[in-house]
Design a protein around this motif. Structure first.
Motif, PDB file in Angstrom:
ATOM      1  N   LYS A  21       0.825  -1.220   0.000  1.00 38.57           N
ATOM      2  CA  LYS A  21       0.000   0.000   0.000  1.00 38.57           C
ATOM      3  C   LYS A  21       0.859   1.270   0.000  1.00 38.57           C
ATOM      4  CE  LYS A  21      -3.866   0.291   2.191  1.00 38.57           C
ATOM      5  NZ  LYS A  21      -4.861   0.534   1.168  1.00 38.57           N
ATOM      6  N   ALA A  22       1.998   1.231   0.666  1.00 41.77           N
ATOM      7  CA  ALA A  22       2.839   2.426   0.793  1.00 41.77           C
ATOM      8  C   ALA A  22       3.768   2.652  -0.404  1.00 41.77           C
ATOM      9  CB  ALA A  22       3.677   2.331   2.073  1.00 41.77           C
ATOM     10  N   GLN A  23       4.179   1.582  -1.093  1.00 46.61           N
ATOM     11  CA  GLN A  23       5.258   1.720  -2.069  1.00 46.61           C
ATOM     12  C   GLN A  23       4.922   1.331  -3.502  1.00 46.61           C
ATOM     13  OE1 GLN A  23       8.819  -0.225  -0.546  1.00 46.61           O
ATOM     14  NE2 GLN A  23       8.151   0.213   1.544  1.00 46.61           N
ATOM     15  N   VAL A  24       3.907   0.534  -3.696  1.00 43.90           N
ATOM     16  CA  VAL A  24       3.592   0.075  -5.052  1.00 43.90           C
ATOM     17  C   VAL A  24       2.678   1.112  -5.717  1.00 43.90           C
ATOM     18  CG1 VAL A  24       2.541  -1.789  -6.394  1.00 43.90           C
ATOM     19  CG2 VAL A  24       3.928  -2.333  -4.379  1.00 43.90           C
ATOM     20  N   PRO A  25       2.983   1.507  -6.963  1.00 45.55           N
ATOM     21  CA  PRO A  25       2.242   2.591  -7.619  1.00 45.55           C
ATOM     22  C   PRO A  25       0.850   2.182  -8.114  1.00 45.55           C
ATOM     23  CG  PRO A  25       3.897   1.742  -9.113  1.00 45.55           C
ATOM     24  CD  PRO A  25       4.094   1.020  -7.807  1.00 45.55           C
ATOM     25  N   ILE A  26      -0.063   2.090  -7.148  1.00 46.31           N
ATOM     26  CA  ILE A  26      -1.473   1.810  -7.421  1.00 46.31           C
ATOM     27  C   ILE A  26      -2.273   2.927  -6.763  1.00 46.31           C
ATOM     28  CG2 ILE A  26      -3.399   0.224  -7.025  1.00 46.31           C
ATOM     29  CD1 ILE A  26      -1.307  -2.045  -6.901  1.00 46.31           C
ATOM     30  N   TRP A  27      -3.200   3.525  -7.530  1.00 45.91           N
ATOM     31  CA  TRP A  27      -3.964   4.666  -7.032  1.00 45.91           C
ATOM     32  C   TRP A  27      -5.447   4.364  -7.076  1.00 45.91           C
ATOM     33  CZ3 TRP A  27      -0.483   5.279 -11.235  1.00 45.91           C
ATOM     34  CH2 TRP A  27       0.818   5.589 -10.824  1.00 45.91           C
ATOM     35  N   LYS A  28      -6.156   4.895  -6.120  1.00 47.60           N
ATOM     36  CA  LYS A  28      -7.586   4.623  -5.989  1.00 47.60           C
ATOM     37  C   LYS A  28      -8.387   5.905  -6.176  1.00 47.60           C
ATOM     38  CE  LYS A  28      -8.974   3.822  -1.738  1.00 47.60           C
ATOM     39  NZ  LYS A  28      -9.269   3.130  -0.472  1.00 47.60           N
ATOM     40  N   GLN A  29      -9.421   5.823  -7.013  1.00 48.61           N
ATOM     41  CA  GLN A  29     -10.390   6.906  -7.146  1.00 48.61           C
ATOM     42  C   GLN A  29     -11.694   6.419  -6.539  1.00 48.61           C
ATOM     43  OE1 GLN A  29     -11.528   8.133 -11.090  1.00 48.61           O
ATOM     44  NE2 GLN A  29     -12.667   9.880 -10.312  1.00 48.61           N
ATOM     45  N   GLN A  30     -12.149   7.125  -5.497  1.00 53.90           N
ATOM     46  CA  GLN A  30     -13.392   6.763  -4.829  1.00 53.90           C
ATOM     47  C   GLN A  30     -14.517   7.670  -5.299  1.00 53.90           C
ATOM     48  OE1 GLN A  30     -12.582   5.081  -0.559  1.00 53.90           O
ATOM     49  NE2 GLN A  30     -11.895   7.192  -0.609  1.00 53.90           N
ATOM     50  N   ASP A  31     -15.638   7.054  -5.653  1.00 59.37           N
ATOM     51  CA  ASP A  31     -16.853   7.793  -5.978  1.00 59.37           C
ATOM     52  C   ASP A  31     -17.798   7.649  -4.793  1.00 59.37           C
ATOM     53  OD1 ASP A  31     -15.929   8.446  -8.530  1.00 59.37           O
ATOM     54  OD2 ASP A  31     -16.758   6.612  -9.396  1.00 59.37           O
TER      55      ASP A  31
END
Length: 145
Positions: A123-133
């Motif tokens: 969660k801290a280092q891997v480049p994954i991003w979340k968009q919450q609706d």
């Protein structure tokens, strides 16, 4: 020999059974699994859905994180023998599985420690991003650079 048996980011539903099978090993006396699901709220706001996006190098960077966790949590005579991780990208609904990680070790303490460290470092280092609706029509990005 310690090994990473699965490091995958995909746009299809994830399987806990797949990850558990990936870390199965006769040397392992303990296996720890973490399953992250999409919840219906965040900081007091109702979540309608979310989407994950990832950098093109995400799987290579996931593997780097996993290698570091593997080396840091294995101790002589009590190794973490296998690790696996999958993360979903794309549109997800409430209740969908977003991430599954597992660690198998000779003993439960090392399995628990490696599994917890893996999800935290992912969660801290891997480049994954979340968009919450949100249900109120607003949207926000979490973890974006």
């Amino acid at each position: 020999m310690e090994e990473i048996t699965l490091a995958s980011v995909r746009d299809t539903p994830l399987s806990v059974d797949e990850v558990l099978a990936a870390v199965s090993d006769p040397r392992a006396g303990g296996t720890a699994v973490f399953v992250g699901t999409v919840r219906d709220h965040d900081h007091g706001r109702d979540v309608a859905r979310l989407a994950y996006s990832a950098h093109p190098t995400v799987e290579a960077q996931l593997r780097v994180v996993m290698e570091k966790v593997l080396s840091d949590t294995s101790v002589p005579g009590r190794p973490v023998v296998r690790m696996a991780a999958t993360h979903r990208v794309g549109q997800l609904e409430i209740g969908d599985i977003a991430v599954v990680v597992a660690a198998a070790a000779a003993h439960r303490q090392e399995a628990f420690e490696a599994c917890r460290r893996l999800i935290d470092d992912l969660k801290a280092q891997v480049p994954i991003w979340k968009q919450q609706d949100f249900e109120d029509g607003r949207s926000e990005w979490v973890g974006a650079p």
